[in-house]
Design a protein around this motif. Structure first.
Motif, PDB file in Angstrom:
ATOM      1  N   ILE A  29     -17.718 -33.565  -7.927  1.00 41.04           N
ATOM      2  CA  ILE A  29     -17.521 -32.438  -8.303  1.00 41.04           C
ATOM      3  C   ILE A  29     -16.151 -31.902  -7.584  1.00 41.04           C
ATOM      4  CG2 ILE A  29     -18.111 -29.974  -8.399  1.00 41.04           C
ATOM      5  CD1 ILE A  29     -20.979 -30.398  -8.882  1.00 41.04           C
ATOM      6  N   ASP A  30     -15.123 -31.835  -8.780  1.00 41.00           N
ATOM      7  CA  ASP A  30     -13.996 -31.400  -8.135  1.00 41.00           C
ATOM      8  C   ASP A  30     -13.235 -30.138  -8.758  1.00 41.00           C
ATOM      9  OD1 ASP A  30     -13.399 -32.378 -10.489  1.00 41.00           O
ATOM     10  OD2 ASP A  30     -11.941 -33.636  -9.909  1.00 41.00           O
ATOM     11  N   PHE A  31     -14.263 -29.427  -9.201  1.00 38.30           N
ATOM     12  CA  PHE A  31     -14.008 -28.125  -9.827  1.00 38.30           C
ATOM     13  C   PHE A  31     -13.456 -27.022  -8.865  1.00 38.30           C
ATOM     14  CE2 PHE A  31     -15.443 -23.658 -11.168  1.00 38.30           C
ATOM     15  CZ  PHE A  31     -14.823 -23.463 -12.154  1.00 38.30           C
ATOM     16  N   VAL A  32     -12.516 -26.119  -9.391  1.00 38.26           N
ATOM     17  CA  VAL A  32     -12.198 -25.111  -8.484  1.00 38.26           C
ATOM     18  C   VAL A  32     -12.033 -23.820  -9.380  1.00 38.26           C
ATOM     19  CG1 VAL A  32     -10.144 -23.861  -7.066  1.00 38.26           C
ATOM     20  CG2 VAL A  32     -10.585 -26.505  -6.645  1.00 38.26           C
ATOM     21  N   LEU A  33     -12.848 -22.712  -8.926  1.00 39.11           N
ATOM     22  CA  LEU A  33     -12.666 -21.418  -9.582  1.00 39.11           C
ATOM     23  C   LEU A  33     -11.420 -20.764  -9.653  1.00 39.11           C
ATOM     24  CD1 LEU A  33     -13.917 -19.461 -11.319  1.00 39.11           C
ATOM     25  CD2 LEU A  33     -15.152 -18.692  -9.451  1.00 39.11           C
ATOM     26  N   GLU A  34     -10.757 -20.795 -10.688  1.00 38.40           N
ATOM     27  CA  GLU A  34      -9.163 -20.208 -10.714  1.00 38.40           C
ATOM     28  C   GLU A  34      -9.528 -18.778 -11.095  1.00 38.40           C
ATOM     29  OE1 GLU A  34      -6.462 -21.482  -9.654  1.00 38.40           O
ATOM     30  OE2 GLU A  34      -7.281 -23.758  -9.312  1.00 38.40           O
ATOM     31  N   HIS A  35      -8.877 -17.737 -10.408  1.00 39.61           N
ATOM     32  CA  HIS A  35      -8.823 -16.609 -11.006  1.00 39.61           C
ATOM     33  C   HIS A  35      -7.868 -15.760 -10.917  1.00 39.61           C
ATOM     34  CE1 HIS A  35      -9.194 -14.127  -7.074  1.00 39.61           C
ATOM     35  NE2 HIS A  35      -8.894 -15.403  -6.629  1.00 39.61           N
ATOM     36  N   SER A  36      -6.439 -16.504 -10.276  1.00 44.17           N
ATOM     37  CA  SER A  36      -5.131 -15.894 -10.612  1.00 44.17           C
ATOM     38  C   SER A  36      -4.905 -14.526 -10.432  1.00 44.17           C
ATOM     39  CB  SER A  36      -4.624 -16.223 -12.048  1.00 44.17           C
ATOM     40  OG  SER A  36      -4.738 -17.586 -12.445  1.00 44.17           O
ATOM     41  N   PRO A  37      -5.194 -14.115  -8.893  1.00 43.45           N
ATOM     42  CA  PRO A  37      -4.946 -12.695  -8.540  1.00 43.45           C
ATOM     43  C   PRO A  37      -3.356 -12.388  -8.833  1.00 43.45           C
ATOM     44  CG  PRO A  37      -5.400 -14.217  -6.722  1.00 43.45           C
ATOM     45  CD  PRO A  37      -5.698 -15.024  -7.936  1.00 43.45           C
ATOM     46  N   THR A  38      -3.257 -11.415  -9.223  1.00 44.51           N
ATOM     47  CA  THR A  38      -1.763 -10.606  -9.105  1.00 44.51           C
ATOM     48  C   THR A  38      -1.568  -9.419  -8.466  1.00 44.51           C
ATOM     49  OG1 THR A  38      -1.998  -9.376 -11.040  1.00 44.51           O
ATOM     50  CG2 THR A  38      -1.876 -11.737 -11.358  1.00 44.51           C
ATOM     51  N   PRO A  39      -0.394  -8.925  -8.144  1.00 44.63           N
ATOM     52  CA  PRO A  39      -0.052  -7.720  -7.380  1.00 44.63           C
ATOM     53  C   PRO A  39      -0.514  -6.583  -8.321  1.00 44.63           C
ATOM     54  CG  PRO A  39       1.759  -9.282  -7.178  1.00 44.63           C
ATOM     55  CD  PRO A  39       0.777  -9.868  -8.294  1.00 44.63           C
ATOM     56  N   LYS A  40      -0.432  -6.804  -9.831  1.00 44.75           N
ATOM     57  CA  LYS A  40      -0.860  -5.944 -10.697  1.00 44.75           C
ATOM     58  C   LYS A  40      -2.519  -5.353 -10.630  1.00 44.75           C
ATOM     59  CE  LYS A  40       1.410  -4.491 -13.719  1.00 44.75           C
ATOM     60  NZ  LYS A  40       2.428  -3.667 -14.027  1.00 44.75           N
ATOM     61  N   LYS A  41      -2.999  -6.291  -9.887  1.00 42.84           N
ATOM     62  CA  LYS A  41      -4.516  -6.089  -9.904  1.00 42.84           C
ATOM     63  C   LYS A  41      -5.392  -5.720 -11.089  1.00 42.84           C
ATOM     64  CE  LYS A  41      -4.365  -5.864  -5.518  1.00 42.84           C
ATOM     65  NZ  LYS A  41      -4.959  -7.046  -4.558  1.00 42.84           N
ATOM     66  N   TYR A  42      -5.222  -6.774 -12.165  1.00 42.16           N
ATOM     67  CA  TYR A  42      -5.890  -6.810 -13.196  1.00 42.16           C
ATOM     68  C   TYR A  42      -7.392  -6.859 -12.874  1.00 42.16           C
ATOM     69  CZ  TYR A  42      -1.467  -7.231 -15.728  1.00 42.16           C
ATOM     70  OH  TYR A  42      -0.093  -7.103 -16.077  1.00 42.16           O
ATOM     71  N   LEU A  43      -8.240  -6.245 -13.590  1.00 38.64           N
ATOM     72  CA  LEU A  43      -9.696  -6.014 -13.076  1.00 38.64           C
ATOM     73  C   LEU A  43     -10.306  -7.373 -13.506  1.00 38.64           C
ATOM     74  CD1 LEU A  43     -11.716  -4.109 -11.754  1.00 38.64           C
ATOM     75  CD2 LEU A  43     -12.252  -3.229 -14.087  1.00 38.64           C
ATOM     76  N   ILE A  44     -10.082  -7.996 -14.561  1.00 45.63           N
ATOM     77  CA  ILE A  44     -10.818  -9.117 -15.037  1.00 45.63           C
ATOM     78  C   ILE A  44     -10.690 -10.152 -13.843  1.00 45.63           C
ATOM     79  CG2 ILE A  44     -10.562  -8.906 -17.323  1.00 45.63           C
ATOM     80  CD1 ILE A  44      -8.245 -10.905 -17.529  1.00 45.63           C
ATOM     81  N   GLU A  45      -9.672 -10.066 -12.875  1.00 41.15           N
ATOM     82  CA  GLU A  45      -9.316 -11.275 -11.952  1.00 41.15           C
ATOM     83  C   GLU A  45     -10.631 -11.358 -11.062  1.00 41.15           C
ATOM     84  OE1 GLU A  45      -4.489  -9.625 -11.563  1.00 41.15           O
ATOM     85  OE2 GLU A  45      -5.991  -9.748  -9.827  1.00 41.15           O
TER      86      GLU A  45
END
Length: 540
Positions: A29-45
């Motif tokens: 298992i080499d999965f990594v949970l990517e959520h892409s946080p940004t300075p904009k603080k989009y709530l879905i992140e």
């Protein structure tokens, strides 16, 4: 009527009385949970991370499916694209091999195309067409997807034909046969009305994700299974379309009237308890039943939820995880349709005052006959220490052993803090001891493998005939304990559909099953320490 499954089962060692957990990422298992946080603080992140245990190829071994997020950029131009065609952001299906390792079969199974306009959230597993193979429903910000299991190791996107796309921002989902017609229906929670153009940045000097009250509420969805591969949206007709900001959902029959009720975890609002009226409609009764608010009338930031009997009185109780300084909410089912708030009396308040919980479930990890609590933890705000130094973003998981109705801290096998989100529960190596798969942002998933103890156990693999094939909604009693067959609950996740019981020192078990069809089945003197397939009889 029933048979022992041809699955390798490890005999228990009498040397151990308390389980220990080996915590690692399984080989392959080499999965990594990517959520892409940004300075904009989009709530879905900060809201995704679902995971499911399922046996998609019916070889008796649990496989695992992970939901990924997607690529987010500060600008977020229209039309929205989350780069889901990039393998880095694929959802992933891993097949378990006989040696306990896993093989990535995502592309071969036809699951690599998650939809470029979708940012992944959760997953629900159920055999909606009763063909004997587990189907997968994936929720997203964007378009949800129903993957039909073709029975040959591959899946087909049948969303358009089935009519279950939903749209907007979906969170958790679960399969439930709410009308007992033998076909699994689908409940989908939705969080709020949100899009990047209307995203808000809160917190002043320290930019933070805004609280949910900054955004408009939306409605959940109930899809009725028509039995021909299509579904009908019955949200309004059934009475479940009250506006809210919903995250988790779980199912049980809290008043034992034979119909599935629905518990919904709402964020910073009154929780929802939809009582099934038995005629295709529901009545929301949380406030009257005592599960809408805490004992002082406060709402909780409901995230994960379980709907299960923790004190062995035969009645379904409710546990809801929430944010730090709220304590996890435990509502005891007092009977007669009423609940009482018991977080403090049960010791759960002391254990969770500084914690923020997501994926969770009540399961018997030490096989003593009492359901324990495991919670994946982390705050919602990645910079919460800057705002409130006493609260931490990264947190270790919580294991709380149930000592005849009171919870005491246990050792989950690690104290390393992570940004935990999803959690699926099941017996990965078929040794009779329940394991946990955790997802966390920017991390590989962790398997909490239960190394067991000296107690006995029994696991039932239900096969419905008149009822739905998975047996979801069956009420099972074993040696004074009760379970409700369903893979849902937790947060964004789906667990092993088999029904597990710890038996303590008992070497045999008396089993009673009340199937959704109304058929009652009794098995006397069943040998402990086995996985038993139980087929619903054709007649009572």
């Amino acid at each position: 009527m029933f048979r022992k499954l041809l699955i390798p089962v490890l005999l228990l060692s009498p040397a151990l009385s308390v389980p220990t957990f080996e915590v690692s990422t399984p080989k392959g298992i080499d999965f990594v949970l990517e959520h892409s946080p940004t300075p904009k603080k989009y709530l879905i992140e900060t809201m995704g991370g679902g995971v499911a245990f399922l046996d998609y190829n019916n070889d008796g071994l649990l496989d695992v499916f992970f939901v990924n997020g997607g690529k987010i950029t500060p600008a977020m131009p229209l039309p929205l694209s989350f780069d889901r065609n990039n393998p880095k952001y694929w959802n992933r299906l891993y097949r378990q091999n006989k040696d306990g390792s896993f093989t990535d079969v995502t592309e071969a199974a036809g699951l690599s195309k998650a939809g470029d306009g979708n940012y992944g959230m959760g997953v629900a597993v159920g055999d909606y067409d009763n063909d004997g193979y587990a189907d997968i429903y994936v929720t997203s910000y964007g378009r949800n997807i129903l993957y039909h299991n073709n029975g040959n190791g591959t899946f087909t996107d049948v969303t358009a034909k089935a009519g279950v796309e939903a749209g907007g921002w979906s969170e958790s989902a679960g399969w439930v046969d709410y009308d007992n017609d033998g076909h699994l229906d689908l409940f989908v929670t939705r969080y709020m009305e949100w899009d990047p153009a209307h995203n808000k940045d809160c917190g002043g000097y320290f930019h933070t994700y805004c609280p949910p009250a900054e955004y408009p509420m939306t409605t959940n969805i109930l899809y009725h299974n028509n039995g021909d591969g299509t579904f009908t949206d019955v949200s309004k007709a059934s009475g479940i379309s009250k506006k809210s900001r919903s995250l988790g959902v779980a199912f049980n029959d809290y008043d034992n009237d034979g119909y599935a009720d629905i518990m919904v975890a709402n964020d910073a609002l009154q929780e929802f308890l939809f009582h099934n009226n038995g005629n295709g409609t529901f009545t929301e009764v949380a406030l009257d039943a005592g599960v809408g608010f805490t004992d002082n009338g406060s709402p909780v930031s409901g995230m994960g939820v379980d709907f299960r009997d923790y004190d062995n009185d035969g009645l379904a109780d409710v546990v809801i995880t929430d944010l730090a300084r709220q304590v996890y909410a435990l509502f005891h089912n007092d009977g007669n349709g009423m609940f009482s708030y018991r977080s403090m009396e049960t010791g759960l308040g002391v254990l969770t005052a500084g914690s923020s919980g997501w994926g969770m479930r009540l399961e018997d990890f030490d096989n003593d006959g009492w359901k324990d609590l495991f919670v994946v933890q982390s705050h919602v705000m990645d910079n919460v220490e800057q705002v409130t130094p006493s609260i931490h973003y990264l947190q270790p998981p919580l294991l709380a052993f149930n000592r005849q109705g009171r919870f005491e801290a246990g050792d989950p096998g690690t104290t390393r803090p992570v940004a935990g989100r999803g959690a699926a529960f099941g017996d990965v190596n078929n040794d009779g001891w329940m394991d946990v798969m955790e997802t966390a942002f920017d991390e590989r998933p962790l398997l909490f493998k239960n190394r067991g103890g000296s107690a006995h156990w029994l696991t039932l693999a239900l096969r419905g005939t008149k009822s739905n094939r998975d047996g979801y909604g069956a009420r099972v009693r074993v040696n004074g304990q009760s379970q409700y067959a369903n893979a849902g609950g937790s947060y964004l996740s789906s667990s092993d559909k088999r029904v597990h019981f710890g038996l303590g020192g008992a070497k045999t078990a008396d089993v009673e099953i009340l199937w959704p069809s109304g058929i009652h089945q009794a098995l006397k003197g069943v040998q402990a320490d086995q996985i038993l397939e139980v087929r619903e009889p054709e007649k009572p």
